[in-house]
Write a protein that holds these residues in place. Structure first.
Motif, PDB file in Angstrom:
ATOM      1  N   ALA A   1       0.840  -1.203   0.000  1.00 12.74           N
ATOM      2  CA  ALA A   1       0.000   0.000   0.000  1.00 12.74           C
ATOM      3  C   ALA A   1       0.876   1.255   0.000  1.00 12.74           C
ATOM      4  CB  ALA A   1      -0.912  -0.017   1.220  1.00 12.74           C
ATOM      5  N   LEU A   2       1.974   1.219   0.749  1.00 11.26           N
ATOM      6  CA  LEU A   2       2.868   2.386   0.791  1.00 11.26           C
ATOM      7  C   LEU A   2       3.505   2.625  -0.578  1.00 11.26           C
ATOM      8  CD1 LEU A   2       4.499   1.713   4.262  1.00 11.26           C
ATOM      9  CD2 LEU A   2       3.267   3.804   3.612  1.00 11.26           C
ATOM     10  N   ILE A   3       3.862   1.543  -1.250  1.00 17.95           N
ATOM     11  CA  ILE A   3       4.481   1.690  -2.570  1.00 17.95           C
ATOM     12  C   ILE A   3       3.478   2.269  -3.556  1.00 17.95           C
ATOM     13  CG2 ILE A   3       5.398   0.358  -4.521  1.00 17.95           C
ATOM     14  CD1 ILE A   3       6.763  -1.448  -2.331  1.00 17.95           C
ATOM     15  N   VAL A   4       2.234   1.787  -3.464  1.00 17.49           N
ATOM     16  CA  VAL A   4       1.188   2.335  -4.349  1.00 17.49           C
ATOM     17  C   VAL A   4       0.965   3.808  -4.020  1.00 17.49           C
ATOM     18  CG1 VAL A   4      -1.274   2.237  -4.904  1.00 17.49           C
ATOM     19  CG2 VAL A   4       0.061   0.125  -4.753  1.00 17.49           C
TER      20      VAL A   4
ATOM     21  N   VAL B   1       9.276   6.204  -1.417  1.00 19.92           N
ATOM     22  CA  VAL B   1       8.367   5.532  -0.495  1.00 19.92           C
ATOM     23  C   VAL B   1       8.601   6.043   0.927  1.00 19.92           C
ATOM     24  CG1 VAL B   1       9.821   3.525   0.029  1.00 19.92           C
ATOM     25  CG2 VAL B   1       7.343   3.273  -0.064  1.00 19.92           C
ATOM     26  N   ALA B   2       9.829   6.505   1.220  1.00 20.07           N
ATOM     27  CA  ALA B   2      10.099   7.060   2.553  1.00 20.07           C
ATOM     28  C   ALA B   2       9.222   8.288   2.800  1.00 20.07           C
ATOM     29  CB  ALA B   2      11.577   7.425   2.680  1.00 20.07           C
ATOM     30  N   GLU B   3       8.970   9.055   1.742  1.00 18.46           N
ATOM     31  CA  GLU B   3       8.119  10.239   1.890  1.00 18.46           C
ATOM     32  C   GLU B   3       6.680   9.823   2.188  1.00 18.46           C
ATOM     33  OE1 GLU B   3       8.263  13.420  -1.249  1.00 18.46           O
ATOM     34  OE2 GLU B   3       6.085  13.153  -1.094  1.00 18.46           O
ATOM     35  N   ALA B   4       6.225   8.748   1.496  1.00 22.88           N
ATOM     36  CA  ALA B   4       4.865   8.257   1.765  1.00 22.88           C
ATOM     37  C   ALA B   4       4.722   7.832   3.221  1.00 22.88           C
ATOM     38  CB  ALA B   4       4.542   7.097   0.830  1.00 22.88           C
ATOM     39  N   ILE B   5       5.818   7.297   3.784  1.00 23.60           N
ATOM     40  CA  ILE B   5       5.783   6.885   5.198  1.00 23.60           C
ATOM     41  C   ILE B   5       5.762   8.124   6.093  1.00 23.60           C
ATOM     42  CG2 ILE B   5       7.095   5.756   7.029  1.00 23.60           C
ATOM     43  CD1 ILE B   5       8.192   3.842   4.831  1.00 23.60           C
ATOM     44  N   GLU B   6       6.703   9.032   5.817  1.00 27.64           N
ATOM     45  CA  GLU B   6       6.824  10.204   6.694  1.00 27.64           C
ATOM     46  C   GLU B   6       5.576  11.065   6.649  1.00 27.64           C
ATOM     47  OE1 GLU B   6      10.427  11.612   5.075  1.00 27.64           O
ATOM     48  OE2 GLU B   6      11.572  10.047   6.099  1.00 27.64           O
ATOM     49  N   LYS B   7       4.967  11.212   5.474  1.00 21.41           N
ATOM     50  CA  LYS B   7       3.782  12.074   5.351  1.00 21.41           C
ATOM     51  C   LYS B   7       2.492  11.315   5.639  1.00 21.41           C
ATOM     52  CE  LYS B   7       5.846  15.635   2.697  1.00 21.41           C
ATOM     53  NZ  LYS B   7       5.927  16.459   1.516  1.00 21.41           N
ATOM     54  N   GLU B   8       2.648  10.073   6.072  1.00 18.78           N
ATOM     55  CA  GLU B   8       1.492   9.244   6.458  1.00 18.78           C
ATOM     56  C   GLU B   8       0.417   9.269   5.385  1.00 18.78           C
ATOM     57  OE1 GLU B   8       0.328  10.464  10.369  1.00 18.78           O
ATOM     58  OE2 GLU B   8       2.235   9.881  11.251  1.00 18.78           O
ATOM     59  N   ARG B   9       0.852   8.959   4.173  1.00 20.34           N
ATOM     60  CA  ARG B   9      -0.091   9.028   3.058  1.00 20.34           C
ATOM     61  C   ARG B   9      -1.182   7.972   3.143  1.00 20.34           C
ATOM     62  NH1 ARG B   9       1.328  12.913  -0.156  1.00 20.34           N
ATOM     63  NH2 ARG B   9       3.524  13.412  -0.441  1.00 20.34           N
TER      64      ARG B   9
ATOM     65  N   PRO C   1      -3.301   5.423   6.130  1.00 16.13           N
ATOM     66  CA  PRO C   1      -3.417   5.109   7.560  1.00 16.13           C
ATOM     67  C   PRO C   1      -2.921   3.693   7.827  1.00 16.13           C
ATOM     68  CG  PRO C   1      -5.572   5.060   6.485  1.00 16.13           C
ATOM     69  CD  PRO C   1      -4.597   5.467   5.440  1.00 16.13           C
ATOM     70  N   LEU C   2      -2.052   3.557   8.821  1.00 19.17           N
ATOM     71  CA  LEU C   2      -1.524   2.235   9.180  1.00 19.17           C
ATOM     72  C   LEU C   2      -1.874   1.944  10.629  1.00 19.17           C
ATOM     73  CD1 LEU C   2       2.100   2.476   7.700  1.00 19.17           C
ATOM     74  CD2 LEU C   2       0.150   1.272   6.695  1.00 19.17           C
ATOM     75  N   GLY C   3      -1.984   0.669  10.941  1.00 19.99           N
ATOM     76  CA  GLY C   3      -2.141   0.276  12.337  1.00 19.99           C
ATOM     77  C   GLY C   3      -0.898   0.682  13.121  1.00 19.99           C
ATOM     78  N   HIS C   4      -1.020   0.691  14.451  1.00 19.64           N
ATOM     79  CA  HIS C   4       0.077   1.196  15.266  1.00 19.64           C
ATOM     80  C   HIS C   4       1.384   0.438  15.003  1.00 19.64           C
ATOM     81  CE1 HIS C   4       2.252   2.908  18.616  1.00 19.64           C
ATOM     82  NE2 HIS C   4       2.521   1.680  19.034  1.00 19.64           N
TER      83      HIS C   4
ATOM     84  N   SER D   1       2.315  -1.411  12.477  1.00 20.72           N
ATOM     85  CA  SER D   1       2.825  -1.169  11.120  1.00 20.72           C
ATOM     86  C   SER D   1       3.440   0.211  11.005  1.00 20.72           C
ATOM     87  CB  SER D   1       1.699  -1.279  10.092  1.00 20.72           C
ATOM     88  OG  SER D   1       1.279  -2.589   9.985  1.00 20.72           O
ATOM     89  N   ALA D   2       2.749   1.194  11.589  1.00 23.65           N
ATOM     90  CA  ALA D   2       3.244   2.572  11.497  1.00 23.65           C
ATOM     91  C   ALA D   2       4.615   2.685  12.152  1.00 23.65           C
ATOM     92  CB  ALA D   2       2.248   3.528  12.145  1.00 23.65           C
ATOM     93  N   VAL D   3       4.783   2.028  13.309  1.00 27.86           N
ATOM     94  CA  VAL D   3       6.072   2.073  13.999  1.00 27.86           C
ATOM     95  C   VAL D   3       7.146   1.418  13.127  1.00 27.86           C
ATOM     96  CG1 VAL D   3       7.355   1.152  15.969  1.00 27.86           C
ATOM     97  CG2 VAL D   3       5.089   2.162  16.315  1.00 27.86           C
ATOM     98  N   ALA D   4       6.809   0.239  12.550  1.00 32.00           N
ATOM     99  CA  ALA D   4       7.786  -0.470  11.710  1.00 32.00           C
ATOM    100  C   ALA D   4       8.133   0.357  10.477  1.00 32.00           C
ATOM    101  CB  ALA D   4       7.234  -1.833  11.306  1.00 32.00           C
ATOM    102  N   ALA D   5       7.124   0.996   9.877  1.00 32.98           N
ATOM    103  CA  ALA D   5       7.366   1.783   8.662  1.00 32.98           C
ATOM    104  C   ALA D   5       8.243   2.994   8.973  1.00 32.98           C
ATOM    105  CB  ALA D   5       6.035   2.225   8.056  1.00 32.98           C
ATOM    106  N   ARG D   6       7.956   3.665  10.104  1.00 30.87           N
ATOM    107  CA  ARG D   6       8.772   4.831  10.454  1.00 30.87           C
ATOM    108  C   ARG D   6      10.213   4.410  10.751  1.00 30.87           C
ATOM    109  NH1 ARG D   6       4.085   6.972  12.888  1.00 30.87           N
ATOM    110  NH2 ARG D   6       4.659   6.192  14.939  1.00 30.87           N
ATOM    111  N   ARG D   7      10.326   3.266  11.401  1.00 29.18           N
ATOM    112  CA  ARG D   7      11.675   2.780  11.688  1.00 29.18           C
ATOM    113  C   ARG D   7      12.406   2.461  10.376  1.00 29.18           C
ATOM    114  NH1 ARG D   7      13.649  -2.380  15.292  1.00 29.18           N
ATOM    115  NH2 ARG D   7      12.714  -3.572  13.641  1.00 29.18           N
ATOM    116  N   PHE D   8      11.678   1.921   9.421  1.00 38.82           N
ATOM    117  CA  PHE D   8      12.289   1.603   8.132  1.00 38.82           C
ATOM    118  C   PHE D   8      12.774   2.881   7.444  1.00 38.82           C
ATOM    119  CE2 PHE D   8      11.992   1.093   3.540  1.00 38.82           C
ATOM    120  CZ  PHE D   8      12.786  -0.025   3.336  1.00 38.82           C
TER     121      PHE D   8
END
Ligand code: SF4
Length: 480
Positions: A51-54, A62-70, A72-75, A77-84
């Motif tokens: 979903a983040l890649i899309v 894709v890092a921007e999609a994570i940082e800008k929370e494009r 909504p992710l579960g808690h 997932s959101a933590v793992a994505a931000r860490r990534f």
């Protein structure tokens, strides 16, 4: 470089992950970041990674999609994505830092992704890599920044070792296997000839090859995208039968003709599109892309006149007693030099750069153009260029990915230029691999068709809903 023997049969996903992140740290190539995000070791659940890649689309990191929370992710997932995303940035910075070394890079990577919890063969594999990194650092010239290619080469050596170990092992285990292994049943080959795409399928996932070429398992009826490709190929074949040469002075007529052939092609394959809206959208896309194709064609004819000497040209090549067959989309002969360019139209995804395509040849994922090279060389053509022509994006100019054939391979790079080189020695390796796979497939009975250990390959597999062997989604693996 390394002497120790480690059974890394179960750690190839780990090697891919480290490789992608090492390349990302060196070059910040988005493709590597996305591949790493799709790895089980990113700890971002598969569905969220996709979903983040899309959400990032084709043009944003894709890092921007994570940082800008494009999305909504579960808690968790959101933590793992931000860490990534944080780890991506940290690795790239560490790579450029004063005094950076290969071993510091691996330590940074390990700390970023919790590798201290690795166990068993994965632990041993990572430790082997660290040992390689120490050797790289020991051999480094003081004051010269370390070169990621040396570490990538060490990773590749371990990956090759992993593959060989897995093949030698009669009882392969996978840490990702969900089920007990199926009972082995011998399969007798039915085919006496091979296509480049079947070899590529086998190289990517032997189980997928089994489904497609042994079971003849039914795929879906074909998507709009596949009918778009079929119609486009059909139209260009007819267009170039009428126009083996194009003259920039005839542009108005040529535009009319290409529009007309595309309209006829879409009418012919109309039943392949599920709705009228889909049909009209794809037809319009094809018309706009056709015009861009024509612009590129005319520009090339203006700068280096050529004649199209074949469209949908059938080729057959015998190598070591095995027959390989296929169709070449287009063959051009240069007026000035007589050199031949082999062209493959791509209406779907395409390598992002010449180096990326060269790598897919080197890693035996793509045999198509090497096969065409040898097939046309065998009939006396002097083939000097291999070309992939993208016909997917109506909004972009046609910009082929091209490899000039040179006698000896130049050092591999990470550039994103559309034009590069490929050595005849690299094409020879692909040819040797074709023979090797054909020999394996033709060698009487085959007892085992292992599933790929690359979960990314399953993402676009037509058989994934039926495949009991596919790698587990990463959230299952990590117990979430
Ligand atoms: S789902 Fe994955 S493992 Fe199964 S056949 Fe397809 S690519 Fe291979």
């Amino acid at each position: 470089m390394r002497a120790q023997t480690v059974d890394v049969s179960y750690a190839r996903p780990l090697l891919s992950f480290v490789r992608d992140l090492t390349r990302y740290a060196a070059d910040r190539r988005e493709r590597d970041a996305r591949r790493a995000l799709g790895s089980p070791f990113s700890r971002v659940p598969d569905i969220d990674a996709r979903a983040l890649i899309v959400a990032a689309g084709e043009n944003r990191p894709v890092a921007e999609a994570i940082e800008k929370e494009r999305i909504p992710l579960g808690h968790t997932s959101a933590v793992a994505a931000r860490r990534f995303a944080k780890a991506l940035d940290g690795l790239a910075r560490a790579f450029r830092a004063q005094g950076a070394t290969a071993s510091v890079h691996l330590v940074t990577l390990g700390l970023s992704f919790g590798f201290e919890t690795l166990a068993g063969d994965e632990r041993a594999t990572f430790d082997a890599l660290v040992a390689d990194a120490n050797e790289i650092d020991a051999a480094a010239v003081p004051g010269i920044a370390w070169d990621a290619t040396s570490l990538v080469a060490a990773i590749d050596r371990l990956a090759v070792h992993a593959l060989e170990t897995a093949r030698e092992n009669d009882e392969p285990r996978s840490p990702l296997a969900r089920h007990d292994r199926e009972a082995a049943r011998s399969v007798k080959r039915k085919r006496a000839h091979f296509s480049a795409s079947s070899l590529g399928t086998f190289a990517e996932c032997e189980r997928r090859w089994y489904y497609r070429y042994v079971c003849a398992a039914v795929e879906d009826r074909g998507s709009s995208a596949s009918f778009y490709g079929t119609a486009f190929h059909w139209a260009l074949e007819r267009f170039h039968e009428e126009y083996p040469r194009v003259d920039p002075a005839d542009i108005a007529l040529l535009e009319l003709k290409i529009d007309s052939y595309l309209a006829t092609a879409f009418e012919r394959f109309r039943s392949g599109f599920e709705t009228t809206v889909e049909y009209e959208l794809q037809k319009r896309r094809a018309k706009r892309t056709g015009r861009r194709y024509l612009s590129w064609l005319l520009e090339r004819a203006r700068t280096a006149p050529f004649e199209i000497i074949g469209t949908e040209a059938s080729v057959e090549l015998d190598l070591a007693g095995y027959t390989f067959i296929g169709y070449i989309d287009r063959l051009d002969r240069d007026d000035a030099t007589g050199a031949v360019t082999v062209i493959d139209y791509k209406t779907g995804s395409i390598a992002e750069s010449a180096e990326a395509y060269r790598e897919s040849v080197a890693s035996f994922v793509d045999f198509q153009l090497p096969f065409y090279y040898w097939a046309r060389t065998a009939v006396g053509d002097r083939v000097t260029r291999l070309s992939l022509v993208p016909l997917k994006e109506a909004a972009r100019d046609v910009r082929p990915i091209e490899l000039e054939v040179v006698p000896v391979a130049t050092p591999r790079g990470y550039g994103d230029a559309p034009i590069g080189t490929i050595g005849i020695d690299e094409l020879e390796r692909a040819r040797t691999k074709m023979i090797e796979i054909a020999a394996h497939l033709a060698d009487g009975h085959i007892d085992r068709f292992p599933a790929t250990d690359d979960p990314n390959a399953c993402g676009y597999c037509a058989y994934k809903s039926a495949c009991r062997e596919r790698p587990l989604p990463r959230e299952d693996r990590f117990g979430r």
